[in-house]
Design a protein around this motif. Sequence first.
Motif, PDB file in Angstrom:
ATOM      1  N   ALA A  90       0.835  -1.201   0.000  1.00 46.21           N
ATOM      2  CA  ALA A  90       0.000   0.000   0.000  1.00 46.21           C
ATOM      3  C   ALA A  90       0.873   1.256   0.000  1.00 46.21           C
ATOM      4  N   TYR A  91       1.954   1.217   0.755  1.00 48.41           N
ATOM      5  CA  TYR A  91       2.890   2.348   0.802  1.00 48.41           C
ATOM      6  C   TYR A  91       3.526   2.577  -0.570  1.00 48.41           C
ATOM      7  N   VAL A  92       4.002   1.499  -1.200  1.00 42.35           N
ATOM      8  CA  VAL A  92       4.637   1.610  -2.522  1.00 42.35           C
ATOM      9  C   VAL A  92       3.628   2.116  -3.546  1.00 42.35           C
ATOM     10  N   ARG A  93       2.396   1.622  -3.481  1.00 39.31           N
ATOM     11  CA  ARG A  93       1.364   2.067  -4.418  1.00 39.31           C
ATOM     12  C   ARG A  93       1.072   3.555  -4.246  1.00 39.31           C
ATOM     13  N   MET A  94       1.072   4.031  -3.004  1.00 36.27           N
ATOM     14  CA  MET A  94       0.824   5.454  -2.762  1.00 36.27           C
ATOM     15  C   MET A  94       1.999   6.310  -3.227  1.00 36.27           C
ATOM     16  N   VAL A  95       3.212   5.833  -3.044  1.00 37.05           N
ATOM     17  CA  VAL A  95       4.381   6.564  -3.555  1.00 37.05           C
ATOM     18  C   VAL A  95       4.274   6.683  -5.067  1.00 37.05           C
ATOM     19  N   PHE A  96       3.960   5.560  -5.736  1.00 35.54           N
ATOM     20  CA  PHE A  96       3.803   5.588  -7.183  1.00 35.54           C
ATOM     21  C   PHE A  96       2.691   6.549  -7.587  1.00 35.54           C
ATOM     22  N   LEU A  97       1.543   6.454  -6.915  1.00 35.20           N
ATOM     23  CA  LEU A  97       0.396   7.303  -7.242  1.00 35.20           C
ATOM     24  C   LEU A  97       0.738   8.780  -7.077  1.00 35.20           C
ATOM     25  N   ALA A  98       1.374   9.125  -5.960  1.00 31.48           N
ATOM     26  CA  ALA A  98       1.728  10.521  -5.700  1.00 31.48           C
ATOM     27  C   ALA A  98       2.696  11.048  -6.761  1.00 31.48           C
ATOM     28  N   LEU A  99       3.702  10.254  -7.104  1.00 32.12           N
ATOM     29  CA  LEU A  99       4.659  10.681  -8.129  1.00 32.12           C
ATOM     30  C   LEU A  99       4.005  10.762  -9.504  1.00 32.12           C
ATOM     31  N   TYR A 100       3.122   9.831  -9.805  1.00 31.11           N
ATOM     32  CA  TYR A 100       2.417   9.842 -11.087  1.00 31.11           C
ATOM     33  C   TYR A 100       1.580  11.113 -11.223  1.00 31.11           C
ATOM     34  N   VAL A 101       0.813  11.417 -10.187  1.00 33.84           N
ATOM     35  CA  VAL A 101      -0.041  12.612 -10.239  1.00 33.84           C
ATOM     36  C   VAL A 101       0.805  13.876 -10.319  1.00 33.84           C
ATOM     37  N   LEU A 102       1.881  13.903  -9.582  1.00 37.89           N
ATOM     38  CA  LEU A 102       2.715  15.096  -9.530  1.00 37.89           C
ATOM     39  C   LEU A 102       3.458  15.361 -10.842  1.00 37.89           C
ATOM     40  N   PHE A 103       3.978  14.302 -11.469  1.00 39.60           N
ATOM     41  CA  PHE A 103       4.846  14.501 -12.628  1.00 39.60           C
ATOM     42  C   PHE A 103       4.243  14.103 -13.971  1.00 39.60           C
ATOM     43  N   LEU A 104       3.255  13.222 -14.006  1.00 38.57           N
ATOM     44  CA  LEU A 104       2.758  12.715 -15.281  1.00 38.57           C
ATOM     45  C   LEU A 104       1.299  13.024 -15.584  1.00 38.57           C
ATOM     46  N   ALA A 105       0.495  13.299 -14.580  1.00 36.93           N
ATOM     47  CA  ALA A 105      -0.951  13.409 -14.797  1.00 36.93           C
ATOM     48  C   ALA A 105      -1.390  14.776 -15.315  1.00 36.93           C
ATOM     49  N   ASP A 106      -0.557  15.770 -15.230  1.00 32.54           N
ATOM     50  CA  ASP A 106      -0.914  17.110 -15.700  1.00 32.54           C
ATOM     51  C   ASP A 106      -2.195  17.620 -15.039  1.00 32.54           C
ATOM     52  N   GLU A 107      -2.272  17.455 -13.735  1.00 31.21           N
ATOM     53  CA  GLU A 107      -3.436  17.901 -12.968  1.00 31.21           C
ATOM     54  C   GLU A 107      -3.207  19.299 -12.412  1.00 31.21           C
ATOM     55  N   GLU A 108      -4.249  20.095 -12.418  1.00 30.21           N
ATOM     56  CA  GLU A 108      -4.232  21.416 -11.787  1.00 30.21           C
ATOM     57  C   GLU A 108      -4.942  21.286 -10.448  1.00 30.21           C
ATOM     58  N   PHE A 109      -4.295  21.674  -9.366  1.00 27.75           N
ATOM     59  CA  PHE A 109      -4.924  21.581  -8.055  1.00 27.75           C
ATOM     60  C   PHE A 109      -4.339  22.631  -7.122  1.00 27.75           C
ATOM     61  N   ASP A 110      -5.137  22.984  -6.125  1.00 27.40           N
ATOM     62  CA  ASP A 110      -4.699  23.919  -5.094  1.00 27.40           C
ATOM     63  C   ASP A 110      -4.404  23.200  -3.786  1.00 27.40           C
ATOM     64  N   VAL A 111      -5.191  22.156  -3.513  1.00 25.93           N
ATOM     65  CA  VAL A 111      -5.094  21.422  -2.255  1.00 25.93           C
ATOM     66  C   VAL A 111      -5.071  19.930  -2.557  1.00 25.93           C
ATOM     67  N   VAL A 112      -4.199  19.192  -1.853  1.00 29.19           N
ATOM     68  CA  VAL A 112      -4.172  17.734  -1.938  1.00 29.19           C
ATOM     69  C   VAL A 112      -4.544  17.190  -0.568  1.00 29.19           C
ATOM     70  N   VAL A 113      -5.516  16.277  -0.548  1.00 28.88           N
ATOM     71  CA  VAL A 113      -5.887  15.580   0.679  1.00 28.88           C
ATOM     72  C   VAL A 113      -5.445  14.140   0.480  1.00 28.88           C
ATOM     73  N   CYS A 114      -4.547  13.683   1.337  1.00 36.07           N
ATOM     74  CA  CYS A 114      -3.950  12.364   1.170  1.00 36.07           C
ATOM     75  C   CYS A 114      -4.241  11.496   2.378  1.00 36.07           C
ATOM     76  N   ASP A 115      -4.473  10.209   2.111  1.00 33.79           N
ATOM     77  CA  ASP A 115      -4.830   9.275   3.174  1.00 33.79           C
ATOM     78  C   ASP A 115      -3.615   8.677   3.868  1.00 33.79           C
ATOM     79  N   GLN A 116      -2.437   8.932   3.402  1.00 27.60           N
ATOM     80  CA  GLN A 116      -1.245   8.399   4.044  1.00 27.60           C
ATOM     81  C   GLN A 116      -0.198   9.494   4.164  1.00 27.60           C
ATOM     82  N   ALA A 117       0.664   9.337   5.141  1.00 31.44           N
ATOM     83  CA  ALA A 117       1.673  10.365   5.417  1.00 31.44           C
ATOM     84  C   ALA A 117       2.691  10.512   4.294  1.00 31.44           C
TER      85      ALA A 117
END
Length: 138
Positions: A90-117
């Motif tokens: 679950a930790y590895v999947r969240m690291v991947f997800l966070a990096l994917y969204v940050l660098f590859l997803a081209d998302e515009e956001f002001d606030v991120v609410v995350c379920d893990q530290a």
Amino acid sequence: MAEEQGRERDSVPKPSVLFLHPDLGVGGAERLVLDAALALQARGCSVKIWTAHYDPGHCFAESRELPVRCAGDWLPRGLGWGGRGAAVCAYVRMVFLALYVLFLADEEFDVVVCDQAICIPLSLCSEPGHTVLSSVMC
């Protein structure tokens, strides 16, 4: 006077909120994420949910009303019999997800609410002005 304050609040742009969650299934943490996302959407915020696993056939019905995107579902959810390694995966999947969204997803956001530290380091990598909130479920 109260009418002017109401107009001022309505003219303030609503933030774009991005939720990161490891597995959007059926559980207490998922219910909390959905309730928060729906409440923010009802108040005019733009809401998106990113998760590492999403099955529209096994989720809360409300999740189908929100934009849910998935990345990293190919990563394992466990390392063997009996759920061994589930927390590490679950930790590895969240690291991947966070990096994917940050660098590859081209998302515009002001606030991120995350379920893990893990998402706290996102504040160091993201653009200035973004807010990262972490809610660690126990």
